[in-house]
Design a protein around this motif. Sequence first.
Motif, PDB file in Angstrom:
ATOM      1  N   ASN A   1      -5.647  52.015  31.728  1.00 35.47           N
ATOM      2  CA  ASN A   1      -6.325  52.641  30.595  1.00 35.47           C
ATOM      3  C   ASN A   1      -5.833  51.945  29.323  1.00 35.47           C
ATOM      4  N   PHE A   2      -6.385  50.786  29.065  1.00 37.30           N
ATOM      5  CA  PHE A   2      -5.909  49.947  27.979  1.00 37.30           C
ATOM      6  C   PHE A   2      -5.967  50.678  26.640  1.00 37.30           C
ATOM      7  N   ARG A   3      -4.940  50.457  25.830  1.00 35.17           N
ATOM      8  CA  ARG A   3      -4.710  51.042  24.508  1.00 35.17           C
ATOM      9  C   ARG A   3      -4.164  52.464  24.561  1.00 35.17           C
ATOM     10  N   ASP A   4      -4.141  53.085  25.713  1.00 37.51           N
ATOM     11  CA  ASP A   4      -3.514  54.408  25.848  1.00 37.51           C
ATOM     12  C   ASP A   4      -3.086  54.595  27.300  1.00 37.51           C
ATOM     13  N   ALA A   5      -2.329  53.640  27.801  1.00 39.43           N
ATOM     14  CA  ALA A   5      -1.992  53.616  29.227  1.00 39.43           C
ATOM     15  C   ALA A   5      -0.999  54.713  29.580  1.00 39.43           C
ATOM     16  N   ALA A   6      -1.112  55.197  30.808  1.00 39.10           N
ATOM     17  CA  ALA A   6      -0.193  56.219  31.333  1.00 39.10           C
ATOM     18  C   ALA A   6       0.845  55.536  32.215  1.00 39.10           C
ATOM     19  N   ILE A   7       2.081  55.962  32.089  1.00 43.25           N
ATOM     20  CA  ILE A   7       3.184  55.365  32.834  1.00 43.25           C
ATOM     21  C   ILE A   7       3.249  55.936  34.246  1.00 43.25           C
ATOM     22  N   ASP A   8       3.436  55.059  35.221  1.00 44.17           N
ATOM     23  CA  ASP A   8       3.721  55.458  36.597  1.00 44.17           C
ATOM     24  C   ASP A   8       5.221  55.758  36.652  1.00 44.17           C
ATOM     25  N   PHE A   9       5.574  57.034  36.560  1.00 44.21           N
ATOM     26  CA  PHE A   9       6.979  57.409  36.410  1.00 44.21           C
ATOM     27  C   PHE A   9       7.803  57.067  37.646  1.00 44.21           C
ATOM     28  N   ALA A  10       7.247  57.248  38.827  1.00 46.42           N
ATOM     29  CA  ALA A  10       8.019  56.997  40.043  1.00 46.42           C
ATOM     30  C   ALA A  10       8.398  55.519  40.151  1.00 46.42           C
ATOM     31  N   PHE A  11       7.414  54.634  39.972  1.00 46.80           N
ATOM     32  CA  PHE A  11       7.686  53.199  40.073  1.00 46.80           C
ATOM     33  C   PHE A  11       8.610  52.755  38.943  1.00 46.80           C
ATOM     34  N   THR A  12       8.359  53.255  37.730  1.00 49.22           N
ATOM     35  CA  THR A  12       9.164  52.858  36.576  1.00 49.22           C
ATOM     36  C   THR A  12      10.617  53.309  36.740  1.00 49.22           C
ATOM     37  N   GLN A  13      10.826  54.507  37.281  1.00 53.77           N
ATOM     38  CA  GLN A  13      12.194  54.968  37.527  1.00 53.77           C
ATOM     39  C   GLN A  13      12.906  54.047  38.521  1.00 53.77           C
ATOM     40  N   GLN A  14      12.193  53.602  39.542  1.00 59.31           N
ATOM     41  CA  GLN A  14      12.773  52.659  40.502  1.00 59.31           C
ATOM     42  C   GLN A  14      13.203  51.372  39.802  1.00 59.31           C
ATOM     43  N   GLN A  15      12.363  50.890  38.890  1.00 54.98           N
ATOM     44  CA  GLN A  15      12.686  49.663  38.160  1.00 54.98           C
ATOM     45  C   GLN A  15      13.881  49.859  37.233  1.00 54.98           C
ATOM     46  N   VAL A  16      13.934  51.011  36.577  1.00 54.85           N
ATOM     47  CA  VAL A  16      15.090  51.310  35.713  1.00 54.85           C
ATOM     48  C   VAL A  16      16.365  51.348  36.542  1.00 54.85           C
ATOM     49  N   ASP A  17      16.288  52.009  37.683  1.00 62.44           N
ATOM     50  CA  ASP A  17      17.478  52.131  38.541  1.00 62.44           C
ATOM     51  C   ASP A  17      17.939  50.766  39.056  1.00 62.44           C
ATOM     52  N   SER A  18      16.988  49.926  39.451  1.00 59.19           N
ATOM     53  CA  SER A  18      17.356  48.657  40.101  1.00 59.19           C
ATOM     54  C   SER A  18      17.548  47.512  39.112  1.00 59.19           C
ATOM     55  N   GLN A  19      16.837  47.557  37.962  1.00 63.45           N
ATOM     56  CA  GLN A  19      16.879  46.428  37.026  1.00 63.45           C
ATOM     57  C   GLN A  19      17.679  46.695  35.757  1.00 63.45           C
ATOM     58  N   ILE A  20      17.610  47.925  35.237  1.00 68.32           N
ATOM     59  CA  ILE A  20      18.237  48.216  33.938  1.00 68.32           C
ATOM     60  C   ILE A  20      19.672  48.718  34.094  1.00 68.32           C
ATOM     61  N   LYS A  21      19.864  49.719  34.918  1.00 66.80           N
ATOM     62  CA  LYS A  21      21.206  50.299  35.040  1.00 66.80           C
ATOM     63  C   LYS A  21      22.276  49.258  35.404  1.00 66.80           C
ATOM     64  N   PRO A  22      22.003  48.319  36.328  1.00 67.23           N
ATOM     65  CA  PRO A  22      23.034  47.312  36.632  1.00 67.23           C
ATOM     66  C   PRO A  22      23.405  46.428  35.442  1.00 67.23           C
ATOM     67  N   LEU A  23      22.476  46.258  34.486  1.00 68.88           N
ATOM     68  CA  LEU A  23      22.766  45.422  33.322  1.00 68.88           C
ATOM     69  C   LEU A  23      23.941  45.973  32.520  1.00 68.88           C
ATOM     70  N   PHE A  24      24.082  47.296  32.510  1.00 68.17           N
ATOM     71  CA  PHE A  24      25.138  47.914  31.714  1.00 68.17           C
ATOM     72  C   PHE A  24      26.526  47.752  32.350  1.00 68.17           C
ATOM     73  N   ASN A  25      26.569  47.203  33.556  1.00 64.03           N
ATOM     74  CA  ASN A  25      27.868  46.875  34.148  1.00 64.03           C
ATOM     75  C   ASN A  25      28.463  45.629  33.489  1.00 64.03           C
ATOM     76  N   LYS A  26      27.591  44.790  32.912  1.00 65.45           N
ATOM     77  CA  LYS A  26      28.040  43.540  32.288  1.00 65.45           C
ATOM     78  C   LYS A  26      27.781  43.517  30.785  1.00 65.45           C
ATOM     79  N   ASN A  27      26.839  44.342  30.321  1.00 61.27           N
ATOM     80  CA  ASN A  27      26.441  44.318  28.915  1.00 61.27           C
ATOM     81  C   ASN A  27      26.533  45.714  28.326  1.00 61.27           C
TER      82      ASN A  27
END
Length: 420
Positions: free
Chosen positions: A154-180
Amino acid sequence: MRVFKFGGASVSNYEKVQNLGNIVKQFPDEQLMIVISAMGKTTNALEKVAEAFFAGKKDEALHLFRAVKLQHLDEAKYLLVTHFNPLMEQLNDFFTEVEWLLHDKPVREYDYYYDQIVCVGELLSTAIVSAYLNEIGISNQWIDVRDIFRTDDNFRDAAIDFAFTQQQVDSQIKPLFNKNRIVITQGFIGCTDENESTTLGREGSDYTAAVFAYMLDAENVAIWKDVKGVMNADPKLFADAQYISELNYDEVIEMAFYGAQVIHPKTIKPLQNKNIPLHVKCFADASLPGTVIHNNPVKNLPPIIVIKHNQVLLELHTRDFSFVGEQPMSDLYEMMAKLHIKPNLIQTHAVNLQLCIDDRPDKVEKLALAASAEFDVQVEKGLTLLSIRHYNTEIVEKLTAGKSIELKQQSLDTIQMLLE
């Protein structure tokens, strides 16, 4: 863990970016997720690029985009020495991403191209800020939020897929804070599963910050703005606007729903769900307390004034004088859902109804055409929606003096009037 969001005014020139660095220095022991908007009026400038491209004016679109490029390169030159060349490689990748598109011809709807072009504003600003912070010794990790935030199309007002995004945060973002200690990313944008850029609605960076806070279980969120806190009215329109030291989630949701620009309408829900306080802080003077938004009752608030321009009133009258009952209303809401139109005001009567929406010409025309199958339709443009929370007679009379009221709705807490 804190989440900081810096708006476009906070990074509009190199001096503001330097001040952002000074603010970050005040939190030397904090883990910070920093969400940044496009610089200054970049989004407006990129909108003009998208409009020219969609109108078939390729040369004009390229010329307008070149101005955006030069602006960002100038800011980078003022800010960087040792990190300038690596930044240039990164910026050129983003420039190329847009320029490839501008050499094509539009074959899809405007909103799709809007998102592909406008999203580059946040990518440019965050790359520059990240490089500057690294240059002054504030180590940080830059990420492309499009790799994290999965959305629908839904371009210009897209809805977030919370389940997939949470998986990405858990796997991609949280580990970054171990080094940064600091991670920097973009607000406002996301990506579909087809790798197409999307935007979350104007001012959507607030929402991005809130989603990250929710998914990272942050202690709080701070939105840094060019005012000392939340005001009861737009200080650019009302010289006597009053500062409000605290608000609750309900109040802010109402303000945002009526069109107040202080917080994106979707921002509060993820924060309320985990009871995460939101602070609106002054970018120019970080020592000021700002406004805190929480889940507790707040009393004795002043009248809160929200003005929304460029409104359209659709007057719909049933063709055969049948009542505006369940079926016509259901049909109307289905039409609006298909066009992704959110009504700002609806008032129903026996055989007619009035509908106030934002003036998006393409969508207004399509809705009027669809509704004409069941209704006689009249369209009036150029109106202003005035909403006042905690109103009193004096403030209503003052703000409507000399104006024609086309539509009015009133409750104990709120009055809304559509003015000509």
